[in-house]
Design a protein around this motif. Structure first.
Motif, mmCIF file in Angstrom:
data_model
loop_
_atom_site.group_PDB
_atom_site.id
_atom_site.type_symbol
_atom_site.label_atom_id
_atom_site.label_comp_id
_atom_site.label_asym_id
_atom_site.label_seq_id
_atom_site.Cartn_x
_atom_site.Cartn_y
_atom_site.Cartn_z
ATOM 1 N N GLY A 129 52.582 53.413 75.035
ATOM 2 C CA GLY A 129 53.708 53.024 74.188
ATOM 3 C C GLY A 129 54.025 51.536 74.175
ATOM 4 N N HIS A 130 53.118 50.718 74.726
ATOM 5 C CA HIS A 130 53.416 49.273 74.759
ATOM 6 C C HIS A 130 53.503 48.674 73.357
ATOM 7 C CE1 HIS A 130 51.714 49.524 78.987
ATOM 8 N NE2 HIS A 130 52.956 49.123 79.135
ATOM 9 N N ALA A 131 52.543 49.039 72.497
ATOM 10 C CA ALA A 131 52.556 48.500 71.126
ATOM 11 C C ALA A 131 53.814 48.977 70.394
ATOM 12 C CB ALA A 131 51.302 48.948 70.376
ATOM 13 N N SER A 132 54.148 50.257 70.564
ATOM 14 C CA SER A 132 55.323 50.816 69.896
ATOM 15 C C SER A 132 56.606 50.131 70.350
ATOM 16 C CB SER A 132 55.440 52.308 70.185
ATOM 17 O OG SER A 132 54.215 52.926 69.944
ATOM 18 N N MET A 133 56.704 49.903 71.648
ATOM 19 C CA MET A 133 57.920 49.252 72.186
ATOM 20 C C MET A 133 58.013 47.813 71.679
ATOM 21 S SD MET A 133 59.150 51.550 74.330
ATOM 22 C CE MET A 133 59.617 51.253 75.989
ATOM 23 N N ALA A 134 56.870 47.155 71.581
ATOM 24 C CA ALA A 134 56.875 45.773 71.069
ATOM 25 C C ALA A 134 57.369 45.769 69.616
ATOM 26 C CB ALA A 134 55.472 45.172 71.163
ATOM 27 N N PHE A 135 56.966 46.794 68.862
ATOM 28 C CA PHE A 135 57.436 46.881 67.469
ATOM 29 C C PHE A 135 58.918 47.161 67.396
ATOM 30 C CE2 PHE A 135 54.606 46.151 64.102
ATOM 31 C CZ PHE A 135 53.411 45.982 64.762
ATOM 32 N N LYS A 155 47.719 60.404 73.266
ATOM 33 C CA LYS A 155 47.220 60.914 74.550
ATOM 34 C C LYS A 155 48.453 61.267 75.377
ATOM 35 C CE LYS A 155 44.853 57.186 75.143
ATOM 36 N NZ LYS A 155 44.046 56.155 75.845
ATOM 37 N N SER A 156 48.738 62.568 75.456
ATOM 38 C CA SER A 156 50.004 62.980 76.072
ATOM 39 C C SER A 156 49.969 62.867 77.597
ATOM 40 C CB SER A 156 50.389 64.387 75.640
ATOM 41 O OG SER A 156 49.449 65.318 76.116
ATOM 42 N N PHE A 157 48.768 62.564 78.167
ATOM 43 C CA PHE A 157 48.722 62.338 79.613
ATOM 44 C C PHE A 157 49.154 60.915 79.954
ATOM 45 C CE2 PHE A 157 44.517 61.621 77.826
ATOM 46 C CZ PHE A 157 44.147 60.375 78.328
ATOM 47 N N GLN A 158 49.429 60.114 78.932
ATOM 48 C CA GLN A 158 50.036 58.798 79.151
ATOM 49 C C GLN A 158 51.477 58.851 78.641
ATOM 50 O OE1 GLN A 158 46.631 56.863 77.303
ATOM 51 N NE2 GLN A 158 46.153 55.865 79.236
ATOM 52 N N LYS A 159 52.283 57.873 79.059
ATOM 53 C CA LYS A 159 53.729 58.112 78.965
ATOM 54 C C LYS A 159 54.410 57.749 77.631
ATOM 55 C CE LYS A 159 55.280 53.774 81.124
ATOM 56 N NZ LYS A 159 54.126 52.913 80.966
ATOM 57 N N GLY A 160 53.657 57.163 76.688
ATOM 58 C CA GLY A 160 54.272 56.661 75.453
ATOM 59 C C GLY A 160 55.053 57.692 74.654
ATOM 60 N N GLY A 161 54.448 58.870 74.449
ATOM 61 C CA GLY A 161 55.073 59.899 73.628
ATOM 62 C C GLY A 161 56.422 60.340 74.182
ATOM 63 N N THR A 162 56.453 60.592 75.491
ATOM 64 C CA THR A 162 57.692 61.027 76.147
ATOM 65 C C THR A 162 58.756 59.940 76.034
ATOM 66 O OG1 THR A 162 56.304 62.211 77.697
ATOM 67 C CG2 THR A 162 58.591 61.909 78.346
ATOM 68 N N LEU A 163 58.319 58.716 76.289
ATOM 69 C CA LEU A 163 59.237 57.561 76.245
ATOM 70 C C LEU A 163 59.897 57.434 74.868
ATOM 71 C CD1 LEU A 163 58.619 55.563 78.822
ATOM 72 C CD2 LEU A 163 58.292 53.910 77.015
ATOM 73 N N LEU A 164 59.069 57.502 73.827
ATOM 74 C CA LEU A 164 59.591 57.313 72.467
ATOM 75 C C LEU A 164 60.473 58.485 72.057
ATOM 76 C CD1 LEU A 164 56.435 55.917 70.600
ATOM 77 C CD2 LEU A 164 58.303 54.630 71.619
ATOM 78 N N ARG A 165 59.993 59.713 72.330
ATOM 79 C CA ARG A 165 60.775 60.896 71.921
ATOM 80 C C ARG A 165 62.098 60.947 72.685
ATOM 81 N NH1 ARG A 165 55.409 62.894 71.790
ATOM 82 N NH2 ARG A 165 54.758 63.304 69.643
ATOM 83 N N ASN A 166 62.080 60.554 73.965
ATOM 84 C CA ASN A 166 63.329 60.537 74.737
ATOM 85 C C ASN A 166 64.301 59.478 74.240
ATOM 86 O OD1 ASN A 166 62.485 62.639 76.268
ATOM 87 N ND2 ASN A 166 61.971 61.444 78.099
ATOM 88 N N SER A 167 63.783 58.470 73.517
ATOM 89 C CA SER A 167 64.689 57.464 72.931
ATOM 90 C C SER A 167 65.204 57.920 71.577
ATOM 91 C CB SER A 167 63.986 56.120 72.742
ATOM 92 O OG SER A 167 63.130 55.811 73.761
ATOM 93 N N GLY A 168 64.854 59.173 71.191
ATOM 94 C CA GLY A 168 65.392 59.709 69.940
ATOM 95 C C GLY A 168 64.588 59.331 68.704
ATOM 96 N N ILE A 169 63.398 58.793 68.903
ATOM 97 C CA ILE A 169 62.576 58.381 67.755
ATOM 98 C C ILE A 169 61.808 59.578 67.197
ATOM 99 C CG2 ILE A 169 60.636 56.881 67.064
ATOM 100 C CD1 ILE A 169 61.650 54.998 69.329
#
Ligand code: 5GP
Length: 189
Positions: A129-135, A155-169
């Motif tokens: 989720g680094h690219a997404s967070m930068a955006f 890739k759900s074994f990495q944390k981006g999806g959880t991070l973004l969905r938990n932020s309500g995106i």
């Protein structure tokens, strides 16, 4: 999306470190027919959202983003990874690249990202989720609105999806990979 999953199984390659190589149809050689089918599916999934601009990052996000932009008849802006000398008035932030394992600059000309923009971010992969967070940071700087984020492969074994969905995106991914352990591609059902 079954066409994408089938293609990943047929032509994707696992690399060490949880990397999936899809150079035969997304990241180097591209399959425009599959790209169009994937873009149609992203458009369908965001059909209820009000969007006026597609944002992505060079280089591998451009192909899916331009297909989505074409289908929706909306402009597509790609963030540049180096600030050109001809561009001075920019929103700028830093991003850590998962595949290159280093930090680089991301910038978008201020004239192309404005407070009244309702943005759909499109990219090839969602990993940590680094690219997404930068955006999210660039969109915040501009005072624009993030409507959602659409990815071809997550890739759900990495944390981006959880991070973004938990932020309500509102996050949509066309193929979700649960594991690449022992070079075996396992999709989330
Ligand atoms: P993130 O910023 O979510 O950690 O990683 C997303 C970016 O890294 C994407 O823009 C993509 O270009 C690249 N990336 C992450 N994981 C992979 C992968 O497994 N395969 C490929 N080809 N690119 C990846």
């Amino acid at each position: 999306m079954k066409e994408l999953k089938a293609r990943i199984l047929a032509d994707g390659q696992c690399l060490p470190g949880g990397v999936l190589k899809v150079d035969g149809f997304i990241n180097h050689q591209m399959d425009p027919t599959l790209m169009k089918t994937m873009a149609e599916e992203l458009v369908r999934r965001f059909a209820d959202s009000e969007i006026n601009k597609i944002l992505t990052v060079e280089a591998s996000g451009i192909a899916p983003a331009i297909m989505v932009g074409y289908l929706l008849n909306l402009p597509v802006v790609f963030a540049k990874k180096k600030q050109p000398s001809t561009m001075s008035d920019v929103w700028v932030t830093e991003v850590f690249s998962f595949t290159k394992q280093h930090t680089c600059t991301l910038c978008v000309g201020r004239e192309f990202l404005q407070p009244d923009d309702k943005v759909l971010f499109v990219d090839d992969f969602l990993a940590n989720g680094h690219a997404s967070m930068a955006f999210m940071e660039l969109i915040k700087q501009a005072g624009a609105e993030l409507v959602g984020m659409g990815f071809l492969i997550e890739k759900s074994f990495q944390k981006g999806g959880t991070l973004l969905r938990n932020s309500g995106i509102h996050v949509e991914s066309l193929a979700i990979i649960e594991s690449l352990d022992n070079c075996e591609i396992k999709f989330k059902e």
